[in-house]
Design a protein around this motif. Structure first.
Motif, PDB file in Angstrom:
ATOM      1  N   MET A   1      33.788  54.459  25.620  1.00 43.61           N
ATOM      2  CA  MET A   1      34.263  53.810  24.402  1.00 43.61           C
ATOM      3  C   MET A   1      33.115  53.743  23.413  1.00 43.61           C
ATOM      4  SD  MET A   1      35.854  49.998  23.819  1.00 43.61           S
ATOM      5  CE  MET A   1      34.200  49.243  23.822  1.00 43.61           C
ATOM      6  N   THR A   2      33.246  54.462  22.318  1.00 40.03           N
ATOM      7  CA  THR A   2      32.194  54.494  21.306  1.00 40.03           C
ATOM      8  C   THR A   2      32.513  53.479  20.223  1.00 40.03           C
ATOM      9  OG1 THR A   2      31.683  56.807  21.773  1.00 40.03           O
ATOM     10  CG2 THR A   2      30.992  55.940  19.632  1.00 40.03           C
ATOM     11  N   ALA A   3      31.642  52.483  20.106  1.00 39.09           N
ATOM     12  CA  ALA A   3      31.881  51.391  19.156  1.00 39.09           C
ATOM     13  C   ALA A   3      31.613  51.823  17.724  1.00 39.09           C
ATOM     14  CB  ALA A   3      31.014  50.190  19.509  1.00 39.09           C
ATOM     15  N   GLY A   4      30.514  52.571  17.512  1.00 39.33           N
ATOM     16  CA  GLY A   4      30.153  52.929  16.151  1.00 39.33           C
ATOM     17  C   GLY A   4      30.049  51.698  15.265  1.00 39.33           C
ATOM     18  N   ARG A   5      30.784  51.686  14.142  1.00 40.88           N
ATOM     19  CA  ARG A   5      30.693  50.577  13.188  1.00 40.88           C
ATOM     20  C   ARG A   5      31.384  49.315  13.687  1.00 40.88           C
ATOM     21  NH1 ARG A   5      35.762  50.558  11.065  1.00 40.88           N
ATOM     22  NH2 ARG A   5      36.871  52.542  11.010  1.00 40.88           N
ATOM     23  N   GLY A   6      32.175  49.438  14.784  1.00 40.81           N
ATOM     24  CA  GLY A   6      32.764  48.231  15.346  1.00 40.81           C
ATOM     25  C   GLY A   6      34.053  48.476  16.093  1.00 40.81           C
ATOM     26  N   ILE A   7      34.169  47.879  17.275  1.00 42.46           N
ATOM     27  CA  ILE A   7      35.371  47.958  18.086  1.00 42.46           C
ATOM     28  C   ILE A   7      35.481  46.671  18.885  1.00 42.46           C
ATOM     29  CG2 ILE A   7      34.399  48.982  20.190  1.00 42.46           C
ATOM     30  CD1 ILE A   7      36.834  50.916  20.175  1.00 42.46           C
ATOM     31  N   VAL A   8      36.695  46.350  19.307  1.00 40.63           N
ATOM     32  CA  VAL A   8      36.948  45.173  20.139  1.00 40.63           C
ATOM     33  C   VAL A   8      37.742  45.653  21.346  1.00 40.63           C
ATOM     34  CG1 VAL A   8      37.972  42.865  20.244  1.00 40.63           C
ATOM     35  CG2 VAL A   8      37.016  43.707  18.094  1.00 40.63           C
ATOM     36  N   HIS A   9      37.413  45.121  22.538  1.00 42.19           N
ATOM     37  CA  HIS A   9      38.178  45.512  23.720  1.00 42.19           C
ATOM     38  C   HIS A   9      38.219  44.376  24.731  1.00 42.19           C
ATOM     39  CE1 HIS A   9      34.885  46.932  26.758  1.00 42.19           C
ATOM     40  NE2 HIS A   9      34.321  46.152  25.867  1.00 42.19           N
ATOM     41  N   SER A  10      39.150  44.519  25.662  1.00 42.44           N
ATOM     42  CA  SER A  10      39.253  43.584  26.785  1.00 42.44           C
ATOM     43  C   SER A  10      39.354  44.389  28.071  1.00 42.44           C
ATOM     44  CB  SER A  10      40.473  42.669  26.639  1.00 42.44           C
ATOM     45  OG  SER A  10      41.678  43.421  26.687  1.00 42.44           O
ATOM     46  N   GLU A  11      39.005  43.742  29.195  1.00 46.13           N
ATOM     47  CA  GLU A  11      39.031  44.378  30.512  1.00 46.13           C
ATOM     48  C   GLU A  11      39.592  43.372  31.504  1.00 46.13           C
ATOM     49  OE1 GLU A  11      34.920  46.863  30.266  1.00 46.13           O
ATOM     50  OE2 GLU A  11      34.964  44.780  29.604  1.00 46.13           O
ATOM     51  N   ARG A  12      40.723  43.721  32.095  1.00 40.29           N
ATOM     52  CA  ARG A  12      41.427  42.765  32.948  1.00 40.29           C
ATOM     53  C   ARG A  12      41.989  43.463  34.186  1.00 40.29           C
ATOM     54  NH1 ARG A  12      42.598  37.937  29.998  1.00 40.29           N
ATOM     55  NH2 ARG A  12      42.510  38.145  27.715  1.00 40.29           N
ATOM     56  N   THR A  13      42.282  42.661  35.187  1.00 42.35           N
ATOM     57  CA  THR A  13      43.003  43.163  36.347  1.00 42.35           C
ATOM     58  C   THR A  13      44.419  43.551  35.926  1.00 42.35           C
ATOM     59  OG1 THR A  13      41.732  41.802  37.885  1.00 42.35           O
ATOM     60  CG2 THR A  13      43.883  42.571  38.641  1.00 42.35           C
ATOM     61  N   PRO A  14      44.902  44.744  36.299  1.00 45.18           N
ATOM     62  CA  PRO A  14      46.275  45.130  35.942  1.00 45.18           C
ATOM     63  C   PRO A  14      47.299  44.132  36.480  1.00 45.18           C
ATOM     64  CG  PRO A  14      45.045  47.025  36.752  1.00 45.18           C
ATOM     65  CD  PRO A  14      44.188  45.823  37.013  1.00 45.18           C
ATOM     66  N   GLU A  15      48.381  43.975  35.741  1.00 43.84           N
ATOM     67  CA  GLU A  15      49.393  42.983  36.100  1.00 43.84           C
ATOM     68  C   GLU A  15      49.966  43.210  37.491  1.00 43.84           C
ATOM     69  OE1 GLU A  15      49.151  44.608  33.315  1.00 43.84           O
ATOM     70  OE2 GLU A  15      49.152  43.164  31.643  1.00 43.84           O
ATOM     71  N   ASN A  16      50.164  44.456  37.889  1.00 44.91           N
ATOM     72  CA  ASN A  16      50.791  44.735  39.184  1.00 44.91           C
ATOM     73  C   ASN A  16      49.896  44.424  40.371  1.00 44.91           C
ATOM     74  OD1 ASN A  16      49.232  47.101  38.268  1.00 44.91           O
ATOM     75  ND2 ASN A  16      49.968  48.053  40.155  1.00 44.91           N
ATOM     76  N   LEU A  17      48.607  44.166  40.127  1.00 43.23           N
ATOM     77  CA  LEU A  17      47.686  43.854  41.214  1.00 43.23           C
ATOM     78  C   LEU A  17      47.377  42.366  41.322  1.00 43.23           C
ATOM     79  CD1 LEU A  17      45.095  46.774  40.896  1.00 43.23           C
ATOM     80  CD2 LEU A  17      47.128  46.634  42.358  1.00 43.23           C
ATOM     81  N   ARG A  18      47.856  41.581  40.389  1.00 44.74           N
ATOM     82  CA  ARG A  18      47.554  40.152  40.398  1.00 44.74           C
ATOM     83  C   ARG A  18      48.359  39.436  41.483  1.00 44.74           C
ATOM     84  NH1 ARG A  18      45.059  38.070  35.557  1.00 44.74           N
ATOM     85  NH2 ARG A  18      44.450  39.834  34.236  1.00 44.74           N
ATOM     86  N   GLY A  19      47.740  38.403  42.052  1.00 47.56           N
ATOM     87  CA  GLY A  19      48.406  37.589  43.059  1.00 47.56           C
ATOM     88  C   GLY A  19      47.899  37.819  44.459  1.00 47.56           C
ATOM     89  N   GLY A  20      47.387  39.011  44.738  1.00 51.50           N
ATOM     90  CA  GLY A  20      46.848  39.309  46.056  1.00 51.50           C
ATOM     91  C   GLY A  20      45.343  39.433  46.011  1.00 51.50           C
ATOM     92  N   PRO A  21      44.703  39.612  47.148  1.00 52.36           N
ATOM     93  CA  PRO A  21      43.253  39.822  47.161  1.00 52.36           C
ATOM     94  C   PRO A  21      42.900  41.143  46.482  1.00 52.36           C
ATOM     95  CG  PRO A  21      44.181  40.194  49.339  1.00 52.36           C
ATOM     96  CD  PRO A  21      45.284  39.621  48.506  1.00 52.36           C
ATOM     97  N   LEU A  22      41.731  41.187  45.858  1.00 51.93           N
ATOM     98  CA  LEU A  22      41.309  42.352  45.093  1.00 51.93           C
ATOM     99  C   LEU A  22      39.900  42.755  45.492  1.00 51.93           C
ATOM    100  CD1 LEU A  22      42.387  41.087  41.554  1.00 51.93           C
ATOM    101  CD2 LEU A  22      43.638  42.750  42.948  1.00 51.93           C
ATOM    102  N   SER A  23      39.630  44.030  45.492  1.00 52.35           N
ATOM    103  CA  SER A  23      38.268  44.529  45.664  1.00 52.35           C
ATOM    104  C   SER A  23      37.845  45.215  44.378  1.00 52.35           C
ATOM    105  CB  SER A  23      38.177  45.495  46.844  1.00 52.35           C
ATOM    106  OG  SER A  23      39.072  46.574  46.680  1.00 52.35           O
ATOM    107  N   LEU A  24      36.576  45.108  44.041  1.00 55.85           N
ATOM    108  CA  LEU A  24      36.070  45.702  42.808  1.00 55.85           C
ATOM    109  C   LEU A  24      34.601  46.065  42.980  1.00 55.85           C
ATOM    110  CD1 LEU A  24      36.870  46.470  39.920  1.00 55.85           C
ATOM    111  CD2 LEU A  24      36.103  44.222  39.172  1.00 55.85           C
ATOM    112  N   SER A  25      34.271  47.285  42.605  1.00 58.51           N
ATOM    113  CA  SER A  25      32.894  47.762  42.693  1.00 58.51           C
ATOM    114  C   SER A  25      32.704  48.855  41.658  1.00 58.51           C
ATOM    115  CB  SER A  25      32.613  48.315  44.099  1.00 58.51           C
ATOM    116  OG  SER A  25      31.325  48.889  44.183  1.00 58.51           O
ATOM    117  N   GLY A  26      31.612  48.798  40.916  1.00 57.04           N
ATOM    118  CA  GLY A  26      31.385  49.842  39.928  1.00 57.04           C
ATOM    119  C   GLY A  26      30.163  49.576  39.079  1.00 57.04           C
TER     120      GLY A  26
END
Length: 307
Positions: free
Chosen positions: A109-134
Motif C-alpha cells: 500500500m503506497t501512501a504517497g500524499r496520504g491514505i487511510v486504512h484499517s486491518e481487522r480479523t475477517p468477519e467469518n473468522l470471529r468468535g473462535g480461536p485465531l492464530s496470527l504470525s507475520g
C-alpha cells in the motif's frame, strides 16, 4: 498492524563478528496478548535500504472471542508491506480497496500524499480461536515520489517466484534474487526474501545490495564463527559476501535491504517524510479530519497521539 504502539527497540552492543555492522535486539510489546517485536527504527539505526520500519507480529494464538482490530489510521510518504506466515487479515483503505490477505500474499500500500486504512480479523473468522504470525514493514519513498497519488497493489502467493535448491528454499517477496524477480512494484532498489534453510545448510548472501540485513524468525544462524538466535536483526557491512550457516534445527529468515535513501527521513507515528514541515502538516490534516475516509469502516478511527 501499523499502529502497534511499541517503543523503539534498543540497539545491541558492538558487532560480534567483523561482517556484522549492527546487531539489534527488538523490543517486545504485548498488545492484548499479541506480541509485537519492533526491530526498526532504532535510535542508532533508522533505515536499511528503504526499510524504515520492521515489525514482527506474533506468532500468537488469540483466544476465542478475541480479534485483531486496527482502526482506520493515516499514512504519508511510505509504502506499507504486509506479509503473513499464518492467519488472515482483512484490509480496507480510503481508495475503496477491500480484500483479505492470506499467508504468502503481499499487500503493498503506497501512501504517497496520504491514505487511510484499517486491518481487522475477517468477519467469518470471529468468535473462535485465531492464530496470527507475520511481518509488517514500511518502505520510505524517494523524495521525488513522496507526494504521488496513493495506490494499492496485492500480489497473491502463487505469483511470487520460489526457489528450492541445496538445502535452501524460499520466496522472492520484493525485488530480484537468484535470477528471480517478484512482480511487486518498487520505487527504489529493494530486496525482500523469505528464506528457509535445512539443518546445517549453508547459504551465500551476496553483496549485491548497497545495504543488507537479515531477521532471524526461528532457529540459529552462524556467520564467521559467531552464532545468532531468533528475533535478532543483523545488519551487514556493505560489500562483504556473507555465508549463512543454519544450526542443527534449521532456520527461517527474512533477508532485506536495497539502495540507501538519498537523504534523511523523519518518522513520527504513521508518517514518513524528508520534510519535518510535511509531517506537521499531516498531523493537522488528520486532527482536523481532512484525510479521506475508509468505505465500510467509517465509524471508528485512531486519534492523533498526544505529544
Amino acid at each position: 498492524m501499523s499502529f502497534f504502539p511499541g517503543n523503539d527497540p534498543d540497539a545491541g552492543d558492538a558487532a560480534a563478528a567483523d561482517l556484522i555492522e549492527q546487531l539489534i535486539i527488538p523490543r517486545t510489546s504485548d498488545i492484548g496478548g499479541f506480541e509485537v517485536r519492533r526491530a526498526l527504527p532504532t535510535a542508532k539505526r533508522r533505515l536499511v535500504g528503504p526499510f524504515i520500519f520492521f515489525d514482527r507480529m506474533g506468532p500468537a494464538r488469540l483466544e476465542a472471542g478475541a480479534a485483531l482490530d486496527v482502526r482506520p489510521h493515516p499514512h504519508i510518504g511510505l509504502s506499507t508491506v504486509t506479509y503473513l506466515f499464518d492467519g488472515d487479515i482483512k484490509h480496507r483503505d480510503s481508495l475503496g480497496t477491500e480484500l483479505v490477505i492470506r499467508p504468502g500474499d503481499v499487500n503493498l500500500m503506497t501512501a504517497g500524499r496520504g491514505i487511510v486504512h484499517s486491518e481487522r480479523t475477517p468477519e467469518n473468522l470471529r468468535g473462535g480461536p485465531l492464530s496470527l504470525s507475520g511481518l509488517q514493514t514500511w518502505l520510505a519513498l524517494p523524495s521525488d515520489r513522496e507526494e504521488i497519488d496513493p495506490a494499492f497493489h496485492h500480489t497473491g502467493a502463487p505469483a511470487l517466484p520460489t526457489f528450492d535448491e541445496a538445502g535452501a528454499s524460499g520466496r522472492v517477496v520484493i525485488g530480484s534474487f537468484l535470477g528471480l524477480k517478484a512482480p511487486v512494484p518498487t520505487f527504489s532498489g529493494t530486496l525482500y526474501v523469505d528464506l528457509r534453510l535445512d539443518a546445517n545448510a549453508r547459504f551465500p548472501f551476496p553483496a549485491g545490495e548497497e545495504e543488507r540485513a537479515a531477521y532471524i524468525l526461528t532457529g540459529r544462524v552462524t556467520i564467521a564463527g559467531d552464532t545468532f538466535t531468533e528475533n535478532q536483526l543483523l545488519v551487514f557491512r556493505p560489500g562483504d559476501p556473507i555465508t549463512l550457516a543454519a544450526g542443527p534445527e534449521g532456520c527461517h529468515l527474512m533477508l532485506f535491504g536495497g539502495d540507501a535513501m538519498e537523504g534523511k527521513r523523519y518518522i513520527w507515528w504513521n508518517f514518513v517524510s524528508s520534510s519535518q514541515e510535511r509531517i506537521e502538516q499531516a498531523k493537522q490534516e488528520w486532527k482536523t479530519g481532512r484525510f479521506d475516509i475508509v468505505p465500510g469502516d467509517e465509524e471508528e478511527f485512531i486519534p492523533l497521539p498526544s505529544g
